[in-house]
Design a protein around this motif. Sequence first.
Motif, short mmCIF file in Angstrom:
data_model
loop_
_atom_site.label_atom_id
_atom_site.label_comp_id
_atom_site.label_asym_id
_atom_site.label_seq_id
_atom_site.Cartn_x
_atom_site.Cartn_y
_atom_site.Cartn_z
N UNK A 171 0.80 -1.22 0.00
CA UNK A 171 0.00 0.00 0.00
C UNK A 171 0.84 1.28 0.00
N UNK A 172 2.15 1.16 -0.12
CA UNK A 172 3.01 2.34 -0.20
C UNK A 172 2.72 3.10 -1.50
N UNK A 173 2.61 4.42 -1.41
CA UNK A 173 2.26 5.22 -2.58
C UNK A 173 3.47 5.93 -3.18
N UNK A 174 3.35 6.30 -4.44
CA UNK A 174 4.40 7.04 -5.15
C UNK A 174 4.34 8.49 -4.69
N UNK A 175 5.45 8.99 -4.17
CA UNK A 175 5.52 10.39 -3.75
C UNK A 175 6.91 10.94 -4.03
N UNK A 177 2.31 6.09 -14.93
CA UNK A 177 1.43 5.94 -13.77
C UNK A 177 1.29 7.33 -13.15
N UNK A 178 0.36 7.46 -12.26
CA UNK A 178 0.09 8.76 -11.66
C UNK A 178 0.78 8.90 -10.30
N UNK A 225 -0.20 3.52 -6.20
CA UNK A 225 0.59 2.57 -5.41
C UNK A 225 1.84 2.14 -6.16
N UNK A 226 2.94 2.02 -5.44
CA UNK A 226 4.17 1.50 -6.03
C UNK A 226 3.95 0.11 -6.64
N UNK A 227 3.10 -0.65 -5.97
CA UNK A 227 2.84 -2.00 -6.46
C UNK A 227 2.23 -1.95 -7.86
N UNK A 228 1.37 -0.95 -8.12
CA UNK A 228 0.76 -0.82 -9.44
C UNK A 228 1.81 -0.46 -10.50
N UNK A 229 2.80 0.34 -10.11
CA UNK A 229 3.88 0.67 -11.04
C UNK A 229 4.66 -0.59 -11.40
#
Length: 603
Positions: free
Chosen positions: A148-152, A227-228, A232-236
């Motif tokens: 659940x870590x997000x891209x920031x 990606x936006x 989520x990093x996982x989605x990347x």
Amino acid sequence: MTERFDTSHPPFNRLSNSQRKQLVGALDVAYFRHGETLIEAGEHCEALYIIIKGSVEESSPSPADSNEIYAHYTSDDLFDVRAQLEGTSRHRYVATEDTLCYLLPRQLFVEFYRGNHQFAAYFDTSLARRQQLLEHAQQQQNLAEFILTRIDDGNLQPCLTLAQACSLQAATEQLHQHKMDAALVTLDNGIGIGIVTRTNLLHAVMLDGLPHHTEVGEVATTPVVSVSKGDYLFNAMLAMTRHKIKRVAVMAGDDVAGMLSLTQILSLFSTHSHVLTLRIARATTVDELAVAASSQQRLVATLFNNGIHTRFVMELIAALNEQIIEKAFQLVVPQPLHAHSCLIVMGSEGRGEQILKTDQDNALILEDGIDWPALPQVMATLTQTLQQLGYPLCPGQVMVNNPKWVKSQSQWLDTLDALIRRGDGNAMMELAILADSHAVAGNRSLLPPLHERLNLHMAEHELLLSAFTRPALHFQLPLSLFGNLKAGKQGLDIKQGGMFPIIHGIRALSLEYGVAVTNTFSRIEQLAERKVLEPQTASNLAESLKLFIKLRLRQQLEQDAGGMLQHLRLEELSRAERDLLRHSLHVVKKFKQWLGYHYQIRD
């Protein structure tokens, strides 16, 4: 009341949904008064007991066996598993206070045991296997959280953008200048953007024979998967896997916010250890080194919270600690003297078992005949530098700013001989400190002769080994007379009661049998290979020590206590962890008994 039985904890969380329903439906509740016998030795045991509240003592069958106490069980504990499989109980179980228990019928327990391998594995007598199952459950939870870590901005790479008309040579120069391996390319054909990598440029020139002045737009790859920011990093990572690519652009609306590479995401999903290593290597000042060293505890927390095995964390942090201390030595000690001196670390650092920074324990070996007038000032600076890097001063002054711990190689050899001749408690403690010494900087060949002299002395003196080993038997186990976990006001003293007997006992055996390594786990492995320890004993000792370190580390991280915490708060442990801890302390108890017999120590 049985409807409230919690099946989410080990081992019952390993049952299928239908088995859990069977379990809850079959449970009965029984009440036992203080002093009442729940199970008599030799009797058939028709149920597994799970304590709701109260306490139960497990003891030998009869007074003829001196009424030996084996264990003490309290809320959430269960017994007698062996009797479920064998049919009869070997020991007596008596309530030591008014006690309320769930009763799980033996027939159903055996059915679960035989039909569910994961459930059965929990009751395997191998401590290693039980810890593995518990760790697996924790890893699943940690992985779910990390996904659940997000891209920031904290995990984005900056992005270089090139014009379509930029030449291949200019593009290569800009990538080299910015130390990047890829760039986005603004295209004029309506597609928007493309991507070019150093590999693309190499192939264009070397394989396709394109001139250096060729426009980079001609070799750019399209379309660019994106990606936006905030996703989520996982989605990347999924996008890269799906499209078989190694990079994605990160967009903030219509604007490019940065780029993510597969290597970077994998490092974020594991550790930042490689980044920290580079920072240490590139540091040219103590301040730069301090910035790198300050991120070490965060690295430990990341590793631990992502379920990385405790021993791997220890080995990685030991390597990083060595790099930090070696770099400090290189920055402080004049370069011409590096080949004529050796910095050694001792204690947990010397054994490679320090995870969080603890007190400095270090010494210096000088090459014989070296004239170094500024030595005291340089060593004072080194001690101060290590303190700046997060290594607290040693209360016992076992540091290089103390002349007692700075000597020539010949002086150190004479010191070892003198300590052996003295043979008192303080001498044994200093020998124990030196036995764990490990060279981290300078001329490392200066240390082995000290180890050889110490091993030679200890292997030849049985009485000395007995005196050396005695401290391992000195501290009381944190178990009550009833075999229960015993904690004081500060908690359970896991350092003195659990860790020290294993570490020091194994250290003594290593000196006796000439084991050269200093790490306790490696020492255990070599002692087992030499048949000094039985394989099962070696495995149980290693797993027990690993458990002690792991439980201590978790509470250190929660309290931000550095390496100083040595007491465990039992109320923060799960029932399964308390069970493992009690099991492990009984392993320590047996090891202490074996050491007393082996070295003929009688108090």
